[in-house]
Design an enzyme around this catalytic site. Structure first.
Site, PDB file in Angstrom:
ATOM      1  N   LYS A  14      -9.305   3.375  -0.297  1.00  0.00           N
ATOM      2  CA  LYS A  14      -9.199   4.758   0.194  1.00  0.00           C
ATOM      3  C   LYS A  14      -8.893   5.737  -0.934  1.00  0.00           C
ATOM      4  O   LYS A  14      -9.498   6.803  -1.014  1.00  0.00           O
ATOM      5  CB  LYS A  14      -8.102   4.864   1.273  1.00  0.00           C
ATOM      6  CG  LYS A  14      -8.336   3.970   2.488  1.00  0.00           C
ATOM      7  CD  LYS A  14      -7.277   4.184   3.572  1.00  0.00           C
ATOM      8  CE  LYS A  14      -5.885   3.754   3.172  1.00  0.00           C
ATOM      9  NZ  LYS A  14      -5.681   2.299   3.056  1.00  0.00           N
ATOM     10  N   ARG A  89      -1.724   6.628  10.868  1.00  0.00           N
ATOM     11  CA  ARG A  89      -1.575   5.170  10.867  1.00  0.00           C
ATOM     12  C   ARG A  89      -1.083   4.645  12.202  1.00  0.00           C
ATOM     13  O   ARG A  89      -0.901   3.444  12.356  1.00  0.00           O
ATOM     14  CB  ARG A  89      -0.565   4.775   9.784  1.00  0.00           C
ATOM     15  CG  ARG A  89      -1.169   4.236   8.511  1.00  0.00           C
ATOM     16  CD  ARG A  89      -0.017   3.973   7.540  1.00  0.00           C
ATOM     17  NE  ARG A  89      -0.301   2.996   6.536  1.00  0.00           N
ATOM     18  CZ  ARG A  89      -0.729   3.271   5.303  1.00  0.00           C
ATOM     19  NH1 ARG A  89      -0.982   4.504   4.942  1.00  0.00           N
ATOM     20  NH2 ARG A  89      -0.908   2.310   4.431  1.00  0.00           N
ATOM     21  N   ARG A 128      -4.235  -4.950  -8.317  1.00  0.00           N
ATOM     22  CA  ARG A 128      -3.720  -3.587  -8.500  1.00  0.00           C
ATOM     23  C   ARG A 128      -2.268  -3.612  -8.970  1.00  0.00           C
ATOM     24  O   ARG A 128      -1.843  -2.742  -9.732  1.00  0.00           O
ATOM     25  CB  ARG A 128      -3.852  -2.811  -7.191  1.00  0.00           C
ATOM     26  CG  ARG A 128      -3.443  -1.345  -7.306  1.00  0.00           C
ATOM     27  CD  ARG A 128      -3.843  -0.536  -6.097  1.00  0.00           C
ATOM     28  NE  ARG A 128      -2.954  -0.738  -4.965  1.00  0.00           N
ATOM     29  CZ  ARG A 128      -3.126  -0.191  -3.761  1.00  0.00           C
ATOM     30  NH1 ARG A 128      -4.159   0.581  -3.526  1.00  0.00           N
ATOM     31  NH2 ARG A 128      -2.277  -0.412  -2.787  1.00  0.00           N
ATOM     32  N   ARG A 134       3.536  -0.977  -8.393  1.00  0.00           N
ATOM     33  CA  ARG A 134       4.026  -0.866  -7.021  1.00  0.00           C
ATOM     34  C   ARG A 134       4.595  -2.200  -6.556  1.00  0.00           C
ATOM     35  O   ARG A 134       3.890  -3.202  -6.501  1.00  0.00           O
ATOM     36  CB  ARG A 134       2.884  -0.433  -6.082  1.00  0.00           C
ATOM     37  CG  ARG A 134       2.597   1.048  -6.157  1.00  0.00           C
ATOM     38  CD  ARG A 134       1.411   1.431  -5.301  1.00  0.00           C
ATOM     39  NE  ARG A 134       1.539   1.036  -3.900  1.00  0.00           N
ATOM     40  CZ  ARG A 134       0.679   1.408  -2.964  1.00  0.00           C
ATOM     41  NH1 ARG A 134      -0.349   2.162  -3.268  1.00  0.00           N
ATOM     42  NH2 ARG A 134       0.859   1.000  -1.717  1.00  0.00           N
ATOM     43  N   ARG A 146       2.161  -5.918   5.324  1.00  0.00           N
ATOM     44  CA  ARG A 146       1.392  -4.670   5.423  1.00  0.00           C
ATOM     45  C   ARG A 146       0.098  -4.907   6.194  1.00  0.00           C
ATOM     46  O   ARG A 146      -0.326  -4.054   6.981  1.00  0.00           O
ATOM     47  CB  ARG A 146       1.097  -4.114   4.028  1.00  0.00           C
ATOM     48  CG  ARG A 146       2.351  -3.511   3.379  1.00  0.00           C
ATOM     49  CD  ARG A 146       2.218  -3.436   1.881  1.00  0.00           C
ATOM     50  NE  ARG A 146       1.194  -2.511   1.441  1.00  0.00           N
ATOM     51  CZ  ARG A 146       0.633  -2.554   0.228  1.00  0.00           C
ATOM     52  NH1 ARG A 146       0.982  -3.486  -0.634  1.00  0.00           N
ATOM     53  NH2 ARG A 146      -0.267  -1.658  -0.101  1.00  0.00           N
TER      54      ARG A 146
HETATM   55  P1  ADP Z   1      -1.872   1.211   1.110  1.00  0.00           P
HETATM   56  O1  ADP Z   1      -2.981   1.870   1.852  1.00  0.00           O
HETATM   57  O2  ADP Z   1      -2.318   0.417  -0.069  1.00  0.00           O
HETATM   58  O3  ADP Z   1      -0.935   0.414   1.997  1.00  0.00           O
HETATM   59  P2  ADP Z   1      -0.390   3.712   0.887  1.00  0.00           P
HETATM   60  O4  ADP Z   1      -0.076   4.349  -0.392  1.00  0.00           O
HETATM   61  O5  ADP Z   1      -1.315   4.400   1.811  1.00  0.00           O
HETATM   62  O6  ADP Z   1      -0.933   2.284   0.464  1.00  0.00           O
HETATM   63  O7  ADP Z   1       0.958   3.423   1.702  1.00  0.00           O
HETATM   64  C1  ADP Z   1       2.074   2.781   1.111  1.00  0.00           C
HETATM   65  C2  ADP Z   1       3.222   2.714   2.116  1.00  0.00           C
HETATM   66  O8  ADP Z   1       3.657   4.058   2.442  1.00  0.00           O
HETATM   67  C3  ADP Z   1       2.916   2.080   3.469  1.00  0.00           C
HETATM   68  O9  ADP Z   1       3.023   0.666   3.440  1.00  0.00           O
HETATM   69  C4  ADP Z   1       3.988   2.734   4.350  1.00  0.00           C
HETATM   70  O10 ADP Z   1       5.250   2.138   4.166  1.00  0.00           O
HETATM   71  C5  ADP Z   1       4.070   4.150   3.793  1.00  0.00           C
HETATM   72  N1  ADP Z   1       3.153   5.072   4.521  1.00  0.00           N
HETATM   73  C6  ADP Z   1       2.058   5.690   3.999  1.00  0.00           C
HETATM   74  N2  ADP Z   1       1.435   6.442   4.929  1.00  0.00           N
HETATM   75  C7  ADP Z   1       2.142   6.284   6.084  1.00  0.00           C
HETATM   76  C8  ADP Z   1       1.988   6.767   7.414  1.00  0.00           C
HETATM   77  N3  ADP Z   1       0.962   7.571   7.766  1.00  0.00           N
HETATM   78  N4  ADP Z   1       2.908   6.401   8.345  1.00  0.00           N
HETATM   79  C9  ADP Z   1       3.932   5.607   8.019  1.00  0.00           C
HETATM   80  N5  ADP Z   1       4.123   5.091   6.797  1.00  0.00           N
HETATM   81  C10 ADP Z   1       3.247   5.419   5.828  1.00  0.00           C
END
Ligand code: ADP
Length: 189
Positions: A14, A89, A128, A134, A146
């Site tokens: 993404k 999400r 990654r 991270r 996740r």
């Molecule tokens: P990835 O898509 O690789 O999991 P992101 O950077 O999108 O990475 O998200 C990392 C973390 O941030 C998620 O595992 C969650 O804990 C938090 N997070 C991100 N976006 C949301 C969301 N819309 N609602 C709740 N938690 C979120």
């Protein structure tokens, strides 16, 4: 306005594809993960709170995430459109986003869902981790968590946009350029 939800499991690409889309269409990129990580770096109260969930591979609570996203959207005056990356999400987040965008007379145009199978996601996330720093990418148990959260809470959001005829599935396997071309084609169809 062109408002796109770029959807997919962790590691689906993404963030990478968002960069291509903002360049081509002049969109504002809102990545909730990036915003949380910036807050963690800046040691804000929000960051401290979010970190406790993110480090375990759990979702940050809806209320916190929705409020944050809401204020980010309102920071932009007269945008060409937004690309929502990592949001919504949950169904509650999707509903809140619709209410917010209805108020701006600028509904979601399209959800583009990058489809990548689980075994490939795990390989990509561990790779990654070598450069991202991270913690949530480096630990296989957190990656599992996740992906589980994605399957249980996030994947159902597809149906929300399917019901509005806004859903398009995109094959997320291939070169970065190939996948970008598929996204452009879906947007311009
Ligand atoms: P990835 O898509 O690789 O999991 P992101 O950077 O999108 O990475 O998200 C990392 C973390 O941030 C998620 O595992 C969650 O804990 C938090 N997070 C991100 N976006 C949301 C969301 N819309 N609602 C709740 N938690 C979120």
């Amino acid at each position: 306005m062109l408002n796109i939800v770029l959807f997919g499991p962790p590691g689906a690409g993404k963030g990478t594809q968002s960069e291509r889309l903002i360049e081509r269409y002049g969109l504002v990129h809102l990545s909730t993960g990036d915003i949380f990580r910036a807050n963690i770096k800046g040691e804000t109260e929000l960051g401290l709170m979010a970190k406790s969930f993110m480090d375990q591979g759990k979702l940050v609570p809806d209320e916190v995430t929705i409020n944050m996203l809401h204020s980010e959207v309102l920071k932009h005056d007269n945008p060409k459109g937004f690309i929502f990356d990592g949001f919504p999400r949950t169904n509650a987040q999707a509903l809140a986003l619709d209410v917010l965008l209805d108020g701006l007379n600028a509904p979601i145009s399209l959800m583009l869902a990058l489809e990548v199978e689980e075994s490939e996601l795990k390989v990509r996330l561990l790779k990654r981790a070598e450069s991202s720093g991270r913690a949530d990418d480096a630990d296989p148990a957190i990656i599992e968590n996740r992906i589980r959260v994605y399957n249980n809470e996030t994947a159902p959001v597809k149906a929300f946009y399917q019901a509005q005829n806004k859903f398009k599935s995109i094959d997320g396997i291939g070169t970065i350029d190939e996948i970008t071309e598929r996204l452009f084609a879906a947007i311009e169809a």
